[in-house]
Scaffold this motif. Structure first.
Motif, PDB file in Angstrom:
ATOM      1  N   VAL A   1      20.502   8.054 -45.651  1.00  0.00           N
ATOM      2  CA  VAL A   1      19.814   9.184 -45.039  1.00  0.00           C
ATOM      3  C   VAL A   1      19.356   8.694 -43.679  1.00  0.00           C
ATOM      4  CG1 VAL A   1      17.856  10.758 -45.176  1.00  0.00           C
ATOM      5  CG2 VAL A   1      19.045  10.074 -47.278  1.00  0.00           C
ATOM      6  N   GLU A   2      19.903   9.291 -42.654  1.00  0.00           N
ATOM      7  CA  GLU A   2      19.577   8.873 -41.291  1.00  0.00           C
ATOM      8  C   GLU A   2      18.161   9.297 -40.892  1.00  0.00           C
ATOM      9  OE1 GLU A   2      21.707   9.277 -36.970  1.00  0.00           O
ATOM     10  OE2 GLU A   2      22.945   9.383 -38.762  1.00  0.00           O
ATOM     11  N   ASP A   3      17.743  10.483 -41.370  1.00  0.00           N
ATOM     12  CA  ASP A   3      16.412  10.992 -41.030  1.00  0.00           C
ATOM     13  C   ASP A   3      15.900  11.828 -42.201  1.00  0.00           C
ATOM     14  OD1 ASP A   3      14.123  12.159 -39.983  1.00  0.00           O
ATOM     15  OD2 ASP A   3      15.087  12.833 -38.135  1.00  0.00           O
ATOM     16  N   VAL A   4      14.955  11.268 -42.950  1.00  0.00           N
ATOM     17  CA  VAL A   4      14.422  11.935 -44.142  1.00  0.00           C
ATOM     18  C   VAL A   4      13.828  13.298 -43.792  1.00  0.00           C
ATOM     19  CG1 VAL A   4      12.618  11.783 -45.917  1.00  0.00           C
ATOM     20  CG2 VAL A   4      14.068   9.806 -45.443  1.00  0.00           C
ATOM     21  N   SER A   5      13.240  13.416 -42.605  1.00  0.00           N
ATOM     22  CA  SER A   5      12.595  14.683 -42.228  1.00  0.00           C
ATOM     23  C   SER A   5      13.585  15.833 -42.092  1.00  0.00           C
ATOM     24  CB  SER A   5      11.786  14.516 -40.941  1.00  0.00           C
ATOM     25  OG  SER A   5      12.643  14.332 -39.834  1.00  0.00           O
ATOM     26  N   THR A   6      14.872  15.535 -42.013  1.00  0.00           N
ATOM     27  CA  THR A   6      15.870  16.603 -41.894  1.00  0.00           C
ATOM     28  C   THR A   6      16.436  17.028 -43.256  1.00  0.00           C
ATOM     29  OG1 THR A   6      17.736  15.079 -41.593  1.00  0.00           O
ATOM     30  CG2 THR A   6      16.559  15.810 -39.592  1.00  0.00           C
ATOM     31  N   LEU A   7      16.016  16.352 -44.322  1.00  0.00           N
ATOM     32  CA  LEU A   7      16.471  16.749 -45.659  1.00  0.00           C
ATOM     33  C   LEU A   7      15.872  18.103 -46.012  1.00  0.00           C
ATOM     34  CD1 LEU A   7      16.081  13.389 -47.635  1.00  0.00           C
ATOM     35  CD2 LEU A   7      18.224  14.502 -46.977  1.00  0.00           C
ATOM     36  N   PRO A   8      16.582  18.886 -46.812  1.00  0.00           N
ATOM     37  CA  PRO A   8      16.032  20.191 -47.196  1.00  0.00           C
ATOM     38  C   PRO A   8      14.801  20.033 -48.092  1.00  0.00           C
ATOM     39  CG  PRO A   8      18.083  19.745 -48.364  1.00  0.00           C
ATOM     40  CD  PRO A   8      17.898  18.633 -47.385  1.00  0.00           C
ATOM     41  N   GLU A   9      13.906  20.992 -47.992  1.00  0.00           N
ATOM     42  CA  GLU A   9      12.751  21.060 -48.898  1.00  0.00           C
ATOM     43  C   GLU A   9      13.314  21.575 -50.225  1.00  0.00           C
ATOM     44  OE1 GLU A   9       9.510  20.420 -48.245  1.00  0.00           O
ATOM     45  OE2 GLU A   9       9.503  20.239 -46.078  1.00  0.00           O
ATOM     46  N   ASP A  10      13.516  20.669 -51.182  1.00  0.00           N
ATOM     47  CA  ASP A  10      14.169  21.072 -52.428  1.00  0.00           C
ATOM     48  C   ASP A  10      13.272  20.873 -53.657  1.00  0.00           C
ATOM     49  OD1 ASP A  10      14.349  18.352 -52.112  1.00  0.00           O
ATOM     50  OD2 ASP A  10      16.475  18.207 -52.562  1.00  0.00           O
ATOM     51  N   GLY A  11      12.002  21.153 -53.485  1.00  0.00           N
ATOM     52  CA  GLY A  11      11.083  21.135 -54.622  1.00  0.00           C
ATOM     53  C   GLY A  11      10.387  19.802 -54.792  1.00  0.00           C
ATOM     54  N   GLU A  12       9.444  19.774 -55.717  1.00  0.00           N
ATOM     55  CA  GLU A  12       8.609  18.586 -55.899  1.00  0.00           C
ATOM     56  C   GLU A  12       9.361  17.387 -56.453  1.00  0.00           C
ATOM     57  OE1 GLU A  12       5.703  18.379 -59.250  1.00  0.00           O
ATOM     58  OE2 GLU A  12       6.286  20.482 -59.537  1.00  0.00           O
ATOM     59  N   HIS A  13      10.532  17.598 -57.023  1.00  0.00           N
ATOM     60  CA  HIS A  13      11.319  16.478 -57.547  1.00  0.00           C
ATOM     61  C   HIS A  13      12.614  16.269 -56.762  1.00  0.00           C
ATOM     62  CE1 HIS A  13       8.556  16.101 -60.820  1.00  0.00           C
ATOM     63  NE2 HIS A  13       8.781  17.343 -61.215  1.00  0.00           N
ATOM     64  N   GLY A  14      12.710  16.918 -55.612  1.00  0.00           N
ATOM     65  CA  GLY A  14      13.889  16.760 -54.772  1.00  0.00           C
ATOM     66  C   GLY A  14      13.847  15.434 -54.020  1.00  0.00           C
ATOM     67  N   LEU A  15      14.952  15.099 -53.398  1.00  0.00           N
ATOM     68  CA  LEU A  15      15.092  13.822 -52.711  1.00  0.00           C
ATOM     69  C   LEU A  15      14.042  13.641 -51.621  1.00  0.00           C
ATOM     70  CD1 LEU A  15      16.668  11.211 -52.488  1.00  0.00           C
ATOM     71  CD2 LEU A  15      18.260  12.373 -50.950  1.00  0.00           C
ATOM     72  N   ARG A  16      13.826  14.656 -50.823  1.00  0.00           N
ATOM     73  CA  ARG A  16      12.833  14.547 -49.748  1.00  0.00           C
ATOM     74  C   ARG A  16      11.437  14.304 -50.330  1.00  0.00           C
ATOM     75  NH1 ARG A  16      12.239  18.597 -44.582  1.00  0.00           N
ATOM     76  NH2 ARG A  16      10.359  17.629 -43.709  1.00  0.00           N
ATOM     77  N   ALA A  17      11.118  15.001 -51.409  1.00  0.00           N
ATOM     78  CA  ALA A  17       9.807  14.851 -52.046  1.00  0.00           C
ATOM     79  C   ALA A  17       9.627  13.464 -52.666  1.00  0.00           C
ATOM     80  CB  ALA A  17       9.615  15.931 -53.111  1.00  0.00           C
ATOM     81  N   VAL A  18      10.720  12.823 -53.026  1.00  0.00           N
ATOM     82  CA  VAL A  18      10.649  11.461 -53.571  1.00  0.00           C
ATOM     83  C   VAL A  18      10.483  10.438 -52.439  1.00  0.00           C
ATOM     84  CG1 VAL A  18      11.985   9.675 -54.769  1.00  0.00           C
ATOM     85  CG2 VAL A  18      11.986  12.013 -55.647  1.00  0.00           C
ATOM     86  N   LEU A  19      11.163  10.646 -51.317  1.00  0.00           N
ATOM     87  CA  LEU A  19      11.188   9.659 -50.240  1.00  0.00           C
ATOM     88  C   LEU A  19       9.990   9.743 -49.287  1.00  0.00           C
ATOM     89  CD1 LEU A  19      14.989   9.816 -49.340  1.00  0.00           C
ATOM     90  CD2 LEU A  19      13.819   8.223 -50.876  1.00  0.00           C
ATOM     91  N   GLU A  20       9.572  10.936 -48.921  1.00  0.00           N
ATOM     92  CA  GLU A  20       8.497  11.078 -47.927  1.00  0.00           C
ATOM     93  C   GLU A  20       7.183  10.395 -48.332  1.00  0.00           C
ATOM     94  OE1 GLU A  20       8.344  15.246 -46.820  1.00  0.00           O
ATOM     95  OE2 GLU A  20       9.372  14.761 -44.942  1.00  0.00           O
ATOM     96  N   PRO A  21       6.724  10.508 -49.575  1.00  0.00           N
ATOM     97  CA  PRO A  21       5.460   9.849 -49.933  1.00  0.00           C
ATOM     98  C   PRO A  21       5.509   8.318 -49.796  1.00  0.00           C
ATOM     99  CG  PRO A  21       6.040  11.481 -51.587  1.00  0.00           C
ATOM    100  CD  PRO A  21       7.214  11.346 -50.669  1.00  0.00           C
ATOM    101  N   GLN A  22       6.711   7.772 -49.773  1.00  0.00           N
ATOM    102  CA  GLN A  22       6.869   6.331 -49.595  1.00  0.00           C
ATOM    103  C   GLN A  22       6.892   5.952 -48.108  1.00  0.00           C
ATOM    104  OE1 GLN A  22      10.008   4.604 -52.177  1.00  0.00           O
ATOM    105  NE2 GLN A  22      10.251   6.716 -52.896  1.00  0.00           N
ATOM    106  N   GLY A  23       6.811   6.952 -47.242  1.00  0.00           N
ATOM    107  CA  GLY A  23       6.816   6.703 -45.811  1.00  0.00           C
ATOM    108  C   GLY A  23       8.191   6.404 -45.248  1.00  0.00           C
ATOM    109  N   ILE A  24       9.222   6.681 -46.003  1.00  0.00           N
ATOM    110  CA  ILE A  24      10.590   6.341 -45.583  1.00  0.00           C
ATOM    111  C   ILE A  24      11.079   7.318 -44.517  1.00  0.00           C
ATOM    112  CG2 ILE A  24      12.984   6.100 -46.344  1.00  0.00           C
ATOM    113  CD1 ILE A  24      11.827   5.405 -49.150  1.00  0.00           C
ATOM    114  N   LYS A  25      11.588   6.761 -43.417  1.00  0.00           N
ATOM    115  CA  LYS A  25      12.176   7.578 -42.356  1.00  0.00           C
ATOM    116  C   LYS A  25      13.701   7.576 -42.460  1.00  0.00           C
ATOM    117  CE  LYS A  25       8.367   6.926 -39.314  1.00  0.00           C
ATOM    118  NZ  LYS A  25       7.608   7.519 -38.485  1.00  0.00           N
ATOM    119  N   SER A  26      14.277   6.423 -42.816  1.00  0.00           N
ATOM    120  CA  SER A  26      15.729   6.279 -42.994  1.00  0.00           C
ATOM    121  C   SER A  26      15.960   5.290 -44.115  1.00  0.00           C
ATOM    122  CB  SER A  26      16.390   5.706 -41.733  1.00  0.00           C
ATOM    123  OG  SER A  26      16.163   6.496 -40.612  1.00  0.00           O
ATOM    124  N   LEU A  27      17.122   5.398 -44.746  1.00  0.00           N
ATOM    125  CA  LEU A  27      17.446   4.427 -45.790  1.00  0.00           C
ATOM    126  C   LEU A  27      18.937   4.350 -46.016  1.00  0.00           C
ATOM    127  CD1 LEU A  27      18.372   5.661 -48.814  1.00  0.00           C
ATOM    128  CD2 LEU A  27      16.077   6.513 -48.729  1.00  0.00           C
TER     129      LEU A  27
END
Length: 180
Positions: free
Chosen positions: A131-157
């Motif tokens: 994921v080049e930029d986590v902030s561009t991932l779709p908002e796909d619910g509380e168990h979606g990929l973005r919701a899993v990665l953002e709380p960890q502070g991840i910007k790219s992985l």
């Protein structure tokens, strides 16, 4: 200056630009080759440590290896996860964090693989997932990929599958927290 002199000067200028471009391309190629050789040396060094080590030192060696590779690729966090396809979960088994980065190992145990379907699909094909930029991932619910990665502070992985005897057993990953 006559027309012929201008044409000659223009041609010389184009030749110099071409030479400079060729030099720049060669310098870039040399840098890539040099980095690949340094990475190869790092992997040989790590492999040698494992070959010559006592099994009781394995946890310490894995953490040291994650640090060496993490620093080499300039990640903020590197880790190893194992898949448990019987229970459809994945768990963080080892982790290294650069200074100032919060560890997530304790928070990432028995994570349902349903939270990361894109990840699993890529790994099952033997491909890395990034994921080049986590902030561009779709908002796909509380168990979606973005919701899993953002709380960890991840910007790219990037995550790379671990395959043993043609079976997907886990992955190694690298997070960028400070920058994309």
């Amino acid at each position: 200056m006559n027309k012929k002199d201008l044409q000659d000067k223009n041609q010389l200028s184009k030749t110099n630009e071409s030479d400079n471009s060729t030099d720049f391309n060669q310098i870039e190629k040399d840098k890539i080759i040099e980095r690949q050789l340094r990475f190869q040396d790092l992997l040989i060094s790590i492999s040698t440590k494992y070959i010559n080590s006592d099994l009781s030192d394995i946890d310490k060696l894995v953490r040291a290896s994650l640090q060496q590779i993490g620093e080499f690729v300039e990640s903020d966090r590197s880790y190893i996860f194992s898949y448990d396809f019987v229970n459809n979960t994945t768990s963080n088994t080892y982790e290294w964090c650069s200074e100032g980065i919060e560890p997530e190992l304790d928070n990432l145990q028995d994570i349902p693989v349903d939270y990361i379907p894109q990840w699993i699909d890529a790994h099952k094909k033997g491909e890395p997932f990034f994921v080049e930029d986590v902030s561009t991932l779709p908002e796909d619910g509380e168990h979606g990929l973005r919701a899993v990665l953002e709380p960890q502070g991840i910007k790219s992985l990037i995550t790379i599958p671990k395959i043993k005897n043609n079976e997907l057993v886990g992955f190694i990953g690298f997070d960028s927290v400070k920058k994309n």
